[in-house]
Design a protein around this motif. Structure first.
Motif, short mmCIF file in Angstrom:
data_model
loop_
_atom_site.label_atom_id
_atom_site.label_comp_id
_atom_site.label_asym_id
_atom_site.label_seq_id
_atom_site.Cartn_x
_atom_site.Cartn_y
_atom_site.Cartn_z
N LEU A 158 43.24 28.32 33.42
CA LEU A 158 42.71 28.97 32.22
C LEU A 158 41.56 29.91 32.55
CD1 LEU A 158 42.88 26.05 29.63
CD2 LEU A 158 44.51 27.90 30.03
N ASN A 159 40.72 29.53 33.51
CA ASN A 159 39.63 30.43 33.94
C ASN A 159 40.20 31.72 34.53
OD1 ASN A 159 37.67 28.61 33.15
ND2 ASN A 159 37.43 27.71 35.18
N THR A 160 41.20 31.57 35.39
CA THR A 160 41.85 32.74 36.00
C THR A 160 42.55 33.58 34.95
OG1 THR A 160 42.21 31.45 38.02
CG2 THR A 160 43.48 33.48 37.78
N TRP A 161 43.19 32.91 34.00
CA TRP A 161 43.91 33.58 32.92
C TRP A 161 42.97 34.47 32.09
CZ3 TRP A 161 48.28 35.22 31.16
CH2 TRP A 161 48.57 35.33 29.81
N GLU A 162 41.81 33.93 31.74
CA GLU A 162 40.84 34.71 30.96
C GLU A 162 40.32 35.90 31.76
OE1 GLU A 162 40.18 34.44 27.80
OE2 GLU A 162 41.61 32.78 27.70
N GLU A 163 40.07 35.68 33.04
CA GLU A 163 39.59 36.78 33.89
C GLU A 163 40.67 37.85 34.03
OE1 GLU A 163 37.63 37.42 38.36
OE2 GLU A 163 38.28 35.42 37.70
N TYR A 164 41.91 37.42 34.19
CA TYR A 164 43.05 38.35 34.32
C TYR A 164 43.16 39.21 33.06
CZ TYR A 164 48.04 39.59 35.07
OH TYR A 164 49.24 40.24 35.25
N LYS A 165 43.09 38.57 31.88
CA LYS A 165 43.23 39.32 30.63
C LYS A 165 42.09 40.30 30.41
CE LYS A 165 43.74 35.77 27.83
NZ LYS A 165 43.96 35.05 26.54
N SER A 166 40.91 39.95 30.91
CA SER A 166 39.75 40.84 30.72
C SER A 166 39.79 42.06 31.63
CB SER A 166 38.45 40.07 30.96
OG SER A 166 38.32 39.72 32.33
N GLU A 167 40.54 41.97 32.73
CA GLU A 167 40.55 43.07 33.71
C GLU A 167 41.83 43.89 33.71
OE1 GLU A 167 39.30 42.23 37.65
OE2 GLU A 167 37.67 40.88 37.04
N GLU A 168 42.91 43.37 33.14
CA GLU A 168 44.19 44.07 33.16
C GLU A 168 44.62 44.44 31.74
OE1 GLU A 168 45.79 44.96 35.84
OE2 GLU A 168 44.64 43.86 37.35
N ASN A 169 45.16 45.65 31.58
CA ASN A 169 45.66 46.07 30.28
C ASN A 169 47.03 45.47 29.97
OD1 ASN A 169 43.42 47.73 29.76
ND2 ASN A 169 44.30 49.40 30.95
N HIS A 170 47.83 45.32 31.02
CA HIS A 170 49.18 44.79 30.83
C HIS A 170 49.30 43.45 31.53
CE1 HIS A 170 53.52 44.63 30.41
NE2 HIS A 170 53.62 44.39 31.70
N ILE A 171 49.64 42.42 30.77
CA ILE A 171 49.81 41.07 31.33
C ILE A 171 51.29 40.84 31.57
CG2 ILE A 171 49.36 38.62 31.00
CD1 ILE A 171 46.85 40.35 31.13
N SER A 172 51.64 40.40 32.77
CA SER A 172 53.04 40.24 33.12
C SER A 172 53.65 39.03 32.41
CB SER A 172 53.20 40.08 34.64
OG SER A 172 52.70 38.82 35.05
#
Length: 654
Positions: A158-172
């Protein structure tokens, strides 16, 4: 702990780098890739045995060979029997002065640590990668999500998920799959449903793995009928039904002794051209005991292990005496010092690596392949064919393996070869195989007919696609009305790819006259195609046909039309579509609204642009981030229905 793995890959000096180059080129290279593959396979098997021995140092002699590289290390690590054996192996590698870890070896090592829940070591390894202790090796958000989810570490996921969403416009889609799958595994049912909803609301398109997770979750909740309902929807969404999905459902219904459903699933599996995995053997034997002998015998025969495939052992290879003094193992017996105590393993074989090794097909390669005496099974041949990038090499292999002792092509290998040839546009060879199928009385799975038509569209062979469609009855027999609709849809898509617009419209007319109504996805694909061509008259006719067939254009269809008109610089038409959409009490998503406004401004239609913005303000400035659906494949209605089934089932089980 953070630096625990630093010593595994010390920084290389220029001198050690040069030594590595000298060592690599001191001898002649392998005469061909197949020889290289076979020597690697022998070394990998020896390391696999050593990792299972009672003597941790028995692996050391195997590391003193120029064959040792990241490929060998990664594949040996992948079959490590425990985390301790993997860590010990990595530790021993530090004694090899010129070995340097690659992205591949570290990914596999991290995966092994995650699989055995060695979370502290995993985090230490990730920390060392991030600070650059492994030179150019990088770690991505997807790597982290995969490792932490495999380790079952929800907090880190979940920590990685939140960081991923904050830095990427498109989530795979795969990132959503990982989060959704871990929620389901942890019994966090409502969170799993919300993850699925977030995926479709954000515009990510669920794939086969998404539905595998969803179906498995429903089966775990004992919602077998709901799982089956989702499974039956997959063809209408053009989602490939996988062997794992079949297996999950068969195990679930067999566990509930609902063998009538299992019988139906086995029939569908055969029609889809799927070979059941050996994990289903227990379920099918239970079903056979219940009296379903004819339905299970064919599959059970396929699951019996092939006795021709012998286990690897630690006996010395007598062929060493025949090898010259430049042997690639540099005189080291790959089994020296290995105390395996009756450890038995199947020989290592990687179909993808083998296919790559056979790229340079020649008489020399054929001679080596025949000397090796691989045990060719239908499963193995299908897997090797799947990994060829060249249709010519695949065909050479296909013809060669047909003459090998104990092997006969079956419908599974033939269909694999046909689809590869069709994708590369080799119509003549596909026709040869079709003739073979007719001569031998074989039946192609319906899914293969569709694939042939779709691949002919990709390779721009419209006439071949039409021919396969016309011959479908003789190739696969009777098909249901629904499957016929899917076949027509695939043909229409192939024809539009080939720019055969008049043929596409003729096929559409024939389809409707024969009583087969296209689904909304097919109409959406056609409307988008003709709108891009600027063919307004045909677009209007198609819209009329949608309503004549009892359907109403959905928001996603309007969205496609607005995008198409904007792309061909017809913003005025796009604005008219927007007005029609509003009159149907629908609104576009935010990206579509922005594109329309931008296109109107660029074409000098300021009044219309302002009107669109005003309509937007009437919604209190709230628009969906993305409308549900996908061109030619998934409708908004289908996604909404799957979500409802999933959500209602979880709510009912709470």
């Amino acid at each position: 702990m953070a630096m625990y793995f630093k010593r595994f890959s010390p920084s290389k000096t220029l001198l050690s780098f040069l030594n590595q180059q000298v060592r690599s080129f001191a001898r002649d290279p392998f005469p061909n890739k197949l020889t290289h593959y076979l020597h690697r396979a022998k070394l990998i098997d020896s390391i696999r045995l050593a990792l299972r021995s009672n003597c941790p140092d028995s692996v050391n002699p195997l590391l003193q060979t120029r064959l040792l590289d990241s490929f060998v290390v990664a594949n040996a690590l992948r079959s490590a029997p425990s985390a301790d054996s993997a860590v010990s192996f990595i530790e021993n590698l530090k004694q090899v002065p010129n070995f340097e870890h690659s992205q591949h070896t570290l990914f596999v090592f991290a995966t092994v640590l995650a699989k055995f829940k060695r979370n502290d070591e995993l985090k230490a390894l990730i920390g060392d990668i991030k600070v650059g202790n492994f030179n150019n090796v990088k770690v991505s958000f997807m790597n982290l999500l995969f490792w932490y989810s495999t380790a079952g570490d929800l907090e880190e996921v979940l920590n990685t998920w939140e960081e991923y969403k904050s830095e990427e416009n498109h989530i795979s889609t795969e990132a959503y799959n990982i989060v959704m799958g871990l929620y389901a595994e942890k019994g966090m049912d409502f969170e799993a449903v919300e993850a699925f909803r977030g995926m479709i609301d954000q515009g990510a398109i669920p794939n086969s793995r998404t539905y595998t997770i969803l179906i498995e979750h429903l089966v775990r909740l004992e919602k077998l009928d709901a799982a089956m309902e989702v499974f039956t929807l997959l063809p209408s969404m053009r989602i490939k039904r996988t062997l794992k999905q079949f297996s999950i459902l068969i195990e679930g219904f067999a566990g509930g002794e609902r063998f009538d459903v299992v019988k139906s699933l086995l029939k569908e599996m055969r029609e889809d051209g799927k070979l059941p995995g050996r994990a289903l053997r227990v379920c099918l034997e239970r079903m056979k005991e219940a009296g379903f002998v004819n339905e299970t015998d064919e599959f059970l025969v396929e699951m019996v292990p092939d006795r021709r495939i012998k286990c690897i052992s630690c006996c010395e290879d007598s062929s060493d005496d025949e090898e010259d003094e430049d042997d690639v193992n540099e005189g080291v017996d790959v089994n020296e010092g290995v105390d395996v105590h009756m450890v038995k393993l199947k020989p290592w074989l990687d179909p993808k690596a083998l296919a790559n090794a056979l790229k340079e097909w020649s008489p020399e390669v054929v001679a080596i392949l025949e000397d090796v005496k691989f045990v060719w099974t239908g499963r193995l041949v299908s897997k090797v064919l799947r990994n060829f990038s060249s249709a010519e090499t695949a065909w050479n292999f296909f013809c060669w393996v047909a003459s090998q002792p104990g092997f006969t092509h079956d419908i599974y290998t033939v269909q694999r070869m046909m689809t590869l040839l069709a994708r590369h546009g080799n119509v003549e060879l596909v026709d040869k195989l079709i003739s073979k199928i007719r001569r031998e009385g074989m039946r192609l799975p319906f899914s293969t007919i569709r694939l042939l038509i779709e691949f002919y569209g990709i390779s721009k062979n419209a006439d071949a696609a039409l021919k396969v469609f016309c011959d479908y009855r003789t190739l696969c027999g009777h098909i249901s009305k629904f499957n016929l609709m899917l076949l027509y849809s695939s043909l229409l898509r192939a024809l539009t790819k080939c720019r055969r617009d008049s043929d596409a419209l003729n096929v559409l007319d024939e389809m409707i006259l024969n009583g087969t109504c296209p689904d909304i996805q097919t109409f959406s694909g056609l409307i988008y195609h003709f709108a891009l061509q600027g063919d307004i008259k045909t677009v209007q006719q198609l819209f009329l046909m949608v309503r004549q067939n009892g359907m109403e254009p959905e928001a996603y269809m309007y969205k496609l039309l607005i995008h198409a008109y904007c792309k061909c610089q017809r913003a005025a038409l796009a604005y008219r579509v927007f007005e029609d959409m509003r009159n149907s009490n629908l609104m576009p998503d935010a990206p579509t609204k922005d594109l329309l406004v931008k296109s109107l401004w660029q074409e000098g239609r300021r009044k219309e642009a302002v009107t669109v913005e005003e309509r937007y303000e009437e919604t209190d400035g709230v628009l969906p981030l993305s409308l549900r659906g996908h061109l030619w494949t998934v409708s908004s209605e289908d996604l909404t229905r799957v979500y409802s089934i999933y959500s209602d089932s979880v709510t009912a089980s709470a």
